[in-house]
Enzyme design. Structure first.
Site, short mmCIF file in Angstrom:
data_model
loop_
_atom_site.label_atom_id
_atom_site.label_comp_id
_atom_site.label_asym_id
_atom_site.label_seq_id
_atom_site.Cartn_x
_atom_site.Cartn_y
_atom_site.Cartn_z
N CYS A 80 -20.21 1.48 2.11
CA CYS A 80 -20.31 0.84 0.79
C CYS A 80 -19.80 -0.59 0.82
O CYS A 80 -20.18 -1.42 -0.02
CB CYS A 80 -19.58 1.66 -0.27
SG CYS A 80 -17.79 1.79 -0.04
N CYS B 209 -23.81 5.61 -0.21
CA CYS B 209 -22.74 6.57 0.11
C CYS B 209 -23.32 7.87 0.64
O CYS B 209 -24.08 8.55 -0.07
CB CYS B 209 -21.88 6.84 -1.12
SG CYS B 209 -20.52 7.98 -0.78
N CYS C 132 -22.84 -4.56 0.92
CA CYS C 132 -22.70 -5.44 -0.24
C CYS C 132 -23.26 -6.84 0.02
O CYS C 132 -22.93 -7.47 1.03
CB CYS C 132 -21.22 -5.55 -0.62
SG CYS C 132 -20.91 -6.66 -2.02
N CYS D 243 -15.26 11.41 -0.40
CA CYS D 243 -15.30 10.15 0.34
C CYS D 243 -14.98 10.38 1.82
O CYS D 243 -13.99 11.04 2.16
CB CYS D 243 -14.29 9.18 -0.27
SG CYS D 243 -14.16 7.61 0.60
N CYS E 129 -14.82 4.87 6.67
CA CYS E 129 -16.24 4.62 6.43
C CYS E 129 -16.38 3.25 5.77
O CYS E 129 -15.72 2.97 4.77
CB CYS E 129 -16.83 5.70 5.54
SG CYS E 129 -18.57 5.47 5.11
N CYS F 212 -21.07 -8.17 -10.00
CA CYS F 212 -21.94 -7.17 -9.39
C CYS F 212 -23.33 -7.13 -10.03
O CYS F 212 -24.31 -6.75 -9.38
CB CYS F 212 -21.29 -5.78 -9.49
SG CYS F 212 -19.89 -5.55 -8.37
N CYS G 150 -24.01 -0.21 -3.11
CA CYS G 150 -22.85 0.57 -2.65
C CYS G 150 -22.92 2.00 -3.15
O CYS G 150 -22.51 2.94 -2.44
CB CYS G 150 -21.55 -0.10 -3.09
SG CYS G 150 -21.34 -0.28 -4.87
N ASP H 36 0.77 -1.23 0.00
CA ASP H 36 0.00 0.00 0.00
C ASP H 36 0.81 1.29 0.00
O ASP H 36 0.29 2.33 -0.38
CB ASP H 36 -0.95 -0.01 1.20
CG ASP H 36 -2.05 1.04 1.09
OD1 ASP H 36 -2.49 1.31 -0.05
OD2 ASP H 36 -2.48 1.58 2.12
N CYS I 161 -26.78 -4.75 -9.32
CA CYS I 161 -26.81 -4.20 -7.96
C CYS I 161 -26.11 -2.84 -7.91
O CYS I 161 -25.08 -2.63 -8.53
CB CYS I 161 -26.12 -5.17 -7.01
SG CYS I 161 -26.05 -4.59 -5.29
#
Length: 390
Positions: free
Chosen positions: A251, A205, A255, A221, A248, A195, A201, A141, A198
């Protein structure tokens, strides 16, 4: 006489790598090639051109290396992508109803995954290097690596409409790490997008940070605003933040694929009890030293005390609980202008106008920071949010 070290290759080396990875606690191991996502440079350039990265200048820096593993390290022939489950014990959305408590994103309720995964990846990379006589580089990351597209190309899952990696086995709860290696492994097939129609998500938000499927505007965000953003959070987003004080999960938690997920094992990344739903009143009293002690070894510490207190005070202002107003009052003279400004906003949300006017007369005249003065000016016209409000 000492026996020569046996060098593994091909499928034998791959099998040994997977076995060691699972012993180290990784739940998924897949392989892709460095050129498996040919459209990545254009996608990244378009996202950056739209300024969707906000203040994350590091996304733009070394964008050529981020978009192409071979530019970052020309010797790479295979990319090993690994996933570790961090599934929460309870539904993160349930925390949002506890307005006197802070909601912390599930990944941050435990030891800093950068440290956990980096140590395991170094051990695994060293094992791969020794067994296969190959070169390796490991990433978690913090380097210019696009983990999610590479993980999708390797078959760990697919990027959902919220742009997060989804797994049929672990839902939304995978932490990712990468090993670039000079070994030439047979690549795995990518995972298809599951997905369908759908859009849960997108619809959940709170701040409209997902303007279209597979597009994230980080500037809106809550995870970006409460973690990466350095200054005051724009008034238009504060009420929507609610009691989310670090990140957060909305989202992710909404799912349908989470029905297949399972909680993380105790031996891997167990959540800390004191981070599951900490009282806002306690957090509002943290000075620099107390903050460092409380959040040592967690991702929260990297954000810093002032930004964290900014988030806590926004949550207090959204609490509709006058008993929490003292947390705002105690921070009106904090050394940090960022903290003082959010303390003004929180106090204005909870106190009756007459009491707030007295505060303004006492404090605003001594304030020298332009941002905090602007908060006082704006707060004088703000209607308080009463405990009975709906």
């Amino acid at each position: 006489m000492k026996q020569p070290r046996k060098i593994l290759a091909g499928g034998e080396l791959r099998d040994a790598l997977e076995t060691r990875a699972r012993r180290l606690g990784f739940d998924l191991v897949r392989v892709t090639t460095p050129d498996a996502v040919p459209g990545l440079p254009e996608d990244l350039a378009g996202w950056l051109a739209a300024d969707f990265h906000g203040g994350m200048a590091w996304m733009q820096d070394r964008a050529d290396q981020r978009a192409d593993p071979a530019v970052l390290w020309p010797q790479v022939r295979s990319v090993v992508m690994l996933g570790m489950n961090y599934g929460p014990e309870t539904d993160p959305l349930s925390l949002l109803e506890r307005r006197d408590r802070g909601a912390i994103a599930a990944y941050a309720q435990r030891r800093d995954y950068h440290e956990v995964l980096k140590g395991k990846l170094k051990e695994l990379g060293g094992y791969l290097s020794a067994k296969g006589d190959v070169r390796v580089k490991v990433f978690v990351d913090t380097a210019p690596v696009m983990e999610k597209p590479l993980a999708a190309a390797a078959g760990l899952g697919w990027q959902g409409k919220h742009t997060v990696l989804l797994s049929r086995a672990f839902g939304n709860w995978l932490l990712l790490g990468a090993i670039y290696t000079s070994a030439a492994f047979e690549p795995d097939a990518p995972e298809a997008d599951h997905c369908g129609g759908c859009r849960r998500c997108l619809d959940i938000c709170p701040t409209g940070a997902l303007p279209a499927p597979y597009r994230l505007d980080a500037r809106r965000c809550i995870s970006y605003l409460t973690i990466e953003h350095e200054g005051p959070i724009a008034p238009e987003f504060r009420a929507a933040i609610g009691n989310r004080i670090f990140g957060c999960d909305d989202c992710l938690a909404v799912c349908p694929w989470n029905k297949f997920a399972r909680a993380a094992g105790e031996s891997r990344l167990a959540a800390r009890d004191d981070l599951l739903a900490p009282p806002l009143a306690d957090l509002a009293r943290l000075d620099e030293a107390a903050f460092r002690v409380r959040f040592a070894g967690t991702p929260i510490k990297r954000t810093g005390r002032d930004r964290f207190l900014r988030n806590v005070l926004i949550a207090i202002g959204n609490s509709r609980d006058e008993t929490l107003a003292q947390g705002a009052l105690d921070n009106l003279r904090d050394p940090s202008a960022l903290v003082r400004g959010m303390a003004v906003w929180a106090a204005a949300r909870l106190l009756d106008p007459a009491r707030f006017a007295i505060l303004a007369d006492d404090h605003a005249g001594r304030e020298t920071d332009a941002d905090v003065l602007a908060e006082w000016d704006a707060a004088r016209d703000m209607a308080p949010v009463r405990p009975s409000a709906t």
